[in-house]
Design a protein around this motif. Structure first.
Motif, PDB file in Angstrom:
ATOM      1  N   THR A  20       0.852  -1.191   0.000  1.00  0.00           N
ATOM      2  CA  THR A  20       0.000   0.000   0.000  1.00  0.00           C
ATOM      3  C   THR A  20       0.885   1.238   0.000  1.00  0.00           C
ATOM      4  OG1 THR A  20      -1.723  -1.170   1.212  1.00  0.00           O
ATOM      5  CG2 THR A  20      -1.804   1.241   1.222  1.00  0.00           C
ATOM      6  N   ILE A  21       0.566   2.196  -0.846  1.00  0.00           N
ATOM      7  CA  ILE A  21       1.384   3.408  -0.993  1.00  0.00           C
ATOM      8  C   ILE A  21       0.956   4.456   0.023  1.00  0.00           C
ATOM      9  CG2 ILE A  21       1.978   5.311  -2.544  1.00  0.00           C
ATOM     10  CD1 ILE A  21       1.750   3.380  -4.857  1.00  0.00           C
ATOM     11  N   GLY A  22       1.943   4.994   0.724  1.00  0.00           N
ATOM     12  CA  GLY A  22       1.703   6.106   1.638  1.00  0.00           C
ATOM     13  C   GLY A  22       2.304   7.377   1.061  1.00  0.00           C
ATOM     14  N   GLU A  23       3.130   8.062   1.838  1.00  0.00           N
ATOM     15  CA  GLU A  23       3.746   9.307   1.376  1.00  0.00           C
ATOM     16  C   GLU A  23       5.148   9.082   0.827  1.00  0.00           C
ATOM     17  OE1 GLU A  23       3.654  12.147   4.489  1.00  0.00           O
ATOM     18  OE2 GLU A  23       1.458  12.309   4.524  1.00  0.00           O
ATOM     19  N   THR A  24       5.736   7.902   1.084  1.00  0.00           N
ATOM     20  CA  THR A  24       7.078   7.618   0.576  1.00  0.00           C
ATOM     21  C   THR A  24       7.068   7.501  -0.947  1.00  0.00           C
ATOM     22  OG1 THR A  24       7.608   6.435   2.599  1.00  0.00           O
ATOM     23  CG2 THR A  24       9.012   6.005   0.697  1.00  0.00           C
ATOM     24  N   MET A  25       8.137   8.031  -1.582  1.00  0.00           N
ATOM     25  CA  MET A  25       8.202   7.983  -3.050  1.00  0.00           C
ATOM     26  C   MET A  25       9.350   7.116  -3.550  1.00  0.00           C
ATOM     27  SD  MET A  25       6.983  11.726  -4.427  1.00  0.00           S
ATOM     28  CE  MET A  25       8.271  12.701  -3.672  1.00  0.00           C
ATOM     29  N   ASN A  26      10.110   6.451  -2.651  1.00  0.00           N
ATOM     30  CA  ASN A  26      11.200   5.569  -3.041  1.00  0.00           C
ATOM     31  C   ASN A  26      10.972   4.188  -2.432  1.00  0.00           C
ATOM     32  OD1 ASN A  26      12.982   7.523  -4.464  1.00  0.00           O
ATOM     33  ND2 ASN A  26      12.998   8.503  -2.458  1.00  0.00           N
ATOM     34  N   PHE A  27      11.087   3.130  -3.261  1.00  0.00           N
ATOM     35  CA  PHE A  27      10.754   1.767  -2.831  1.00  0.00           C
ATOM     36  C   PHE A  27      11.834   0.811  -3.339  1.00  0.00           C
ATOM     37  CE2 PHE A  27       6.991   4.267  -3.633  1.00  0.00           C
ATOM     38  CZ  PHE A  27       6.218   4.089  -2.492  1.00  0.00           C
TER      39      PHE A  27
END
Length: 934
Positions: free
Chosen positions: A811-818
């Motif tokens: 699930t995507i939160g506020e982080t933009m690097n994975f």
């Protein structure tokens, strides 16, 4: 009578014999000069004019005039028409015609074999034939040809009366790449602020060098295409064009002097001469910038003649040259030979008298060491002016070209007609500033470029014009107000071109004089042109000027009342000569803030040059206020006021400020200006129909002004209150956007750099996806997003023979690097992608990232079955031999392999089963069967 003549000649013979007998004691350069310019060795017969002579000491100009100077070779060696009547020379020879050739050409000849041919440029008498040469290029306009001559025929060639001067064919080079820009030092920013309608819109400027980037957004919509443009482009040319006329669309470093000027390009590789008249007239070009050079060339060459001729004939065109970046070099020939740091202009075209040559200064208006200095070959003042060019004189010339464009634009708005280049030159030189007590010099010419003062000269109509004939005088009266510290008057005229290789370039000699109300007469400032370092350094003195076509008179603390100006024609080769005067008055007490100018925006947390003009002296304290002057915060103390500039590290604030300079008994407060951080704009996503842009927040901002690119400048687009916006592509006419913060008081802060949203490396949400093999044959995936707006889930996927399979999700939160680690990748080329899901159910895929994996073999062969192309992948870089055979053992294909990855076309093979073998040094290291099928 005959007896006396014999005695004189006998005495001269003894002197010459002594000189000849001690030739071995002379310096090598002296020997080479005699070999180069003497037509014969000494004999009892009197030498015949012209003579090559060496003086015992450096002769005065008056002595050379009496001897009929033809050409200076060094400070001691000269070609003259008649011998002096005294024993001031060491030797004399009959001179060969080699004095009609440049030193560089003679050096080239000396290195050539007798049977070699050389290509050279020659100036000749019109309508005369050239013998002993094959013509490669011919210009009737300037009576110049490029020819090829055999060395064995050189003396017959150069001795022809039709030959006036011969030179090498030179190739120009840009002076230097510019890394810094400063529009405050030469009062350009305040001129732009106080003259908002003068932007160069009615003017076209040519940049003569390689082509600049005509698609650059700082120049957009203002390029004039031409067949004269170079086929190659350069960053140097782009910087020159930007300094002249950049519109600051890309950001504050893209700001030029005349932001609406039209720009053209002309190739300097094909010709160093003025371009065809059609080029200038068809495009309406009235200024050409020349920021390039060759080497030290202290003579009045064919190019110098051509530019003087072109300016004289066209009258309204201004040619601006950089003085050169070899200010620490020494001339090896000419009257100023051997004098370090003087007479080192880079190219004979800069010896022209009707052009403007520009030296370079640093941030406090000190001439930089590498800036080329005068005098010109005949003692004239060069450069005529200096401007900011801390990295070199290229930028200084470009700034001066830009100011010339502002002046031409202002004149056309006032008079609806073109303006003489001599008037523009007079205004530029007269408005130039110099520190108190400093006079014209061979370093900075008449002073330092000042755009504001130049425009004010035209605005206040402080210019005069007239013409004179031989021996006649034209007069003018102007009134000097009370309380004036200095009055300054400058005379300029476009002089006819002199003959090529002329001893003195000036043809029409005019004299300026000024008489004040107390009946005192004042003459122009004249520099000592005698070829010695202490003479060239000496302060200018008042006197009659007989070599320059610019003359300047300044009078300190003049008496109030009528100032009577007279211009006299002393020696004219034409019936009349037109001329122009510019004048200005400096008040006894003056202080003006120039940076910051009213309502200027200063960059927060950056070095800002505070600048002012003043007649005050002593030291002062500088402070600033953020509350309209109720309280003041220190900037610097005991600043020398006369230096006119102080570098300030502006605070990191977003506010209106005032600056104050405090002296012992008074203080000077600037008009309100602003300090603002510069925002950075980013692309959040770039999807099929919509673009998301976002930027960093500015505390205390009431909102933001978004800009997009119009036809030639950035124009307002919208005013969002948040730090992001969505741009429907159907409504966007440009890819470029920028943003500024808006203060609660209503003023707009510093604009961000303009960004092309399609070039930010962001697709539809995905900025990049990387696949990296680890040392244990696992795959590390790294994902960067441009934005997480309306994203809900992320899925890692890997390709398989049955399609794409999901490896994991989150699930995507506020982080933009994975990151994700694939522990069990398949062998061969492995493909990965990311699937994104939005809140409204849309699915967005990233681009595919590929990695090669070797599990059990060092060599991979795939696909299998294969249709058209077979891939062979090797974990090692080595030379191999591939052999493909059919099931009967017959070899159907073989190839040498050198790269890790090789692509083998197999579409010509019939369908069936084949064996593929790989050999290294004759040993088979790999074998595998594959199936070929369509």
């Amino acid at each position: 009578m005959k007896s006396n003549t014999l005695k004189i000649w006998t005495l001269l013979t003894l002197v010459l014999c002594y000189c000849y007998s001690t030739a071995a004691q002379q310096k090598i350069s002296t020997d080479s000069i005699r070999q180069r310019y003497a037509a014969d060795t000494f004999s009892d017969a009197p030498p015949v004019s012209p003579f090559l002579v060496k003086f015992k000491k450096v002769p005065a100009s008056s002595v050379l005039r009496q001897c009929g100077l033809i050409q200076p070779i060094t400070r001691y060696h000269y070609i003259i028409q008649q011998l002096p009547k005294d024993s001031s020379i060491l030797y004399a020879y009959h001179a060969s015609a080699n004095y009609k050739a440049s030193v560089a050409l003679l050096q080239q000849l000396e290195k050539a074999n007798n049977t070699d041919s050389i290509t050279l440029q020659v100036s000749f008498k019109r309508d005369e034939q050239l013998a002993h040469a094959s013509i490669r290029m011919y210009s009737d306009r300037f009576s110049v040809a490029v020819v090829r001559v055999q060395k064995q025929h050189w003396q017959e060639f150069i001795s022809q009366p039709a030959i006036l001067f011969a030179d090498i064919v030179r190739h120009p080079k840009p002076e230097i790449i510019i890394n810094t820009s400063n529009l405050t030092i030469n009062s350009i920013r305040i001129a732009q602020q106080q003259f908002p309608l003068v932007r160069g819109k009615r003017v076209a400027v040519s940049v003569k060098e390689d082509r600049f980037d005509t698609t650059d957004i700082d120049l957009q919509g203002r390029y004039l295409p031409s067949t004269y443009a170079s086929a190659s482009s350069s960053s140097h040319a782009l910087i020159m064009a930007t300094l002249i006329g950049g519109a600051a669309n890309s950001g504050m470093n893209g700001q030029g002097v005349a932001s609406e000027v039209k720009l053209s390009s002309a190739d300097y590789n094909s010709s160093l001469f003025p371009d065809d008249n059609n080029y200038y007239t068809q495009s309406g070009i009235t200024i050409q910038n020349h920021s390039y050079g060759t080497g030290i060339e202290n003579y009045y060459g064919a190019e110098a003649v051509a530019y003087d001729q072109h300016i004289r004939e066209a009258d309204t065109i201004v040619h601006v040259y950089s003085s050169g970046n070899i200010g620490n070099n020494t001339s090896s020939s000419g009257r100023y030979q051997g004098i370090a740091n003087y007479a080192n202009l880079s190219g004979n075209f800069k010896q022209a008298k009707n052009i403007i040559s520009v030296g370079g200064t640093d941030g406090v208006s000190q001439v930089i060491a590498l800036s080329s200095r005068g005098p010109a070959y005949d003692g004239r003042i060069k450069p005529e002016i200096a401007a900011y060019g801390e990295d070199g004189t290229s930028g200084a010339a470009a700034l001066t070209s830009g100011v010339a464009a502002l002046l031409q634009d202002a004149w056309r708005q006032q008079h609806s007609s073109p303006v003489s280049s001599a008037l523009i030159k007079a205004v530029i030189l007269n408005s130039a500033t110099r520190p108190a007590g400093i006079l014209p010099s061979y370093e900075h010419g008449y002073g330092y470029l000042q755009a504001l003062g130049a425009l004010q000269t035209l605005q206040e109509n402080r210019v005069l014009s007239g013409e004179v004939s031989n021996g006649k005088v034209t007069t003018f009266d102007i009134n000097i107000p009370a309380g004036i510290q200095q009055v300054k008057v400058t005379l300029c005229w476009n002089d006819p071109a002199a003959p090529v290789n002329a001893v003195k370039a000036l043809v029409n000699d005019l004299d300026l004089a000024a008489t004040t109300a107390d009946n005192n007469t004042w003459l122009p400032w004249v520099l000592n042109a005698y070829p010695a370092a202490d003479s060239l350094k000496a302060p200018a003195k008042r006197g009659r000027d007989s070599i320059n076509n610019t003359e300047q008179i300044s009078i300190d603390r003049p008496i109030a009342g009528k100032l009577h100006l007279s211009v006299k024609g002393i020696q004219l080769s034409t019936a009349t000569q037109s001329f122009y005067l510019a004048y200005e008055f400096t008040p006894m007490q003056r202080f003006q803030w120039q940076n910051p100018a009213p309502e200027n925006i200063l960059p927060a947390a950056q070095n800002v040059p505070l600048q002012w003009q003043t007649t005050y002296s002593g030291n002062g304290d500088i402070s600033y206020s953020t509350d309209s002057g109720r309280t003041w915060l220190p900037v610097a103390q005991n600043v020398p006021v006369a230096q006119g500039v102080h570098n300030w590290m502006a605070p990191d604030i977003f506010q209106q400020v005032l600056l104050k300079l405090t002296l012992t008994d008074t203080s000077f407060i600037s008009a309100p200006c602003y300090i603002s951080p510069q925002l950075t704009i980013h692309t959040g996503f770039n999807c099929t129909d919509t673009v998301m842009l976002y930027w960093n927040a500015q505390p205390d901002a009431a909102g933001y002004q978004l800009y997009t690119m119009g036809s030639s400048t950035l124009i307002p687009y919208s005013q969002p209150r948040d730090t992001f916006t969505f741009i429907p592509k159907s409504m966007a006419s440009s890819l470029y956007f920028a943003v500024s913060p808006i203060a609660k008081a209503g003023w707009t802060g510093m604009r961000s750099y303009a960004a092309d949203y399609s070039q930010q490396g962001v697709g539809c949400y995905v900025q990049n996806l990387l696949a990296d093999k680890t040392t244990d044959n696992k795959v590390l995936l790294s994902l960067s997003l441009g934005s997480t707006w309306h994203l809900t889930n992320l899925y890692w996927e890997r390709s398989s023979p049955k399609g794409w399979i999901s490896l994991d999700s989150l699930t995507i939160g506020e982080t933009m690097n994975f990151n994700f680690l694939d522990n069990q990748p398949t062998e061969g080329f492995v493909h990965y992608r990311v699937r994104l899901q939005t809140t409204d159910g849309r699915v967005i895929y990233s681009d595919i990232a590929t990695v090669s994996i070797f599990l059990n073999n060092s060599i991979l062969l795939f696909p299998n079955p294969v249709s058209t192309q077979l891939y062979i992948l090797d974990a090692q870089m080595r030379s191999r031999k591939m052999v493909i055979s059919d099931m009967s053992g017959r070899i159907v294909m073989q190839r040498d392999l050198e790269n890790n990855q090789e692509v083998i076309p197999v579409q010509q093979l019939p369908n069936g089963v084949f064996n593929c073998s790989i050999y290294v040094d004759g040993k088979r290291i790999y074998a595998k069967q594959f199936v070929k099928q369509d």
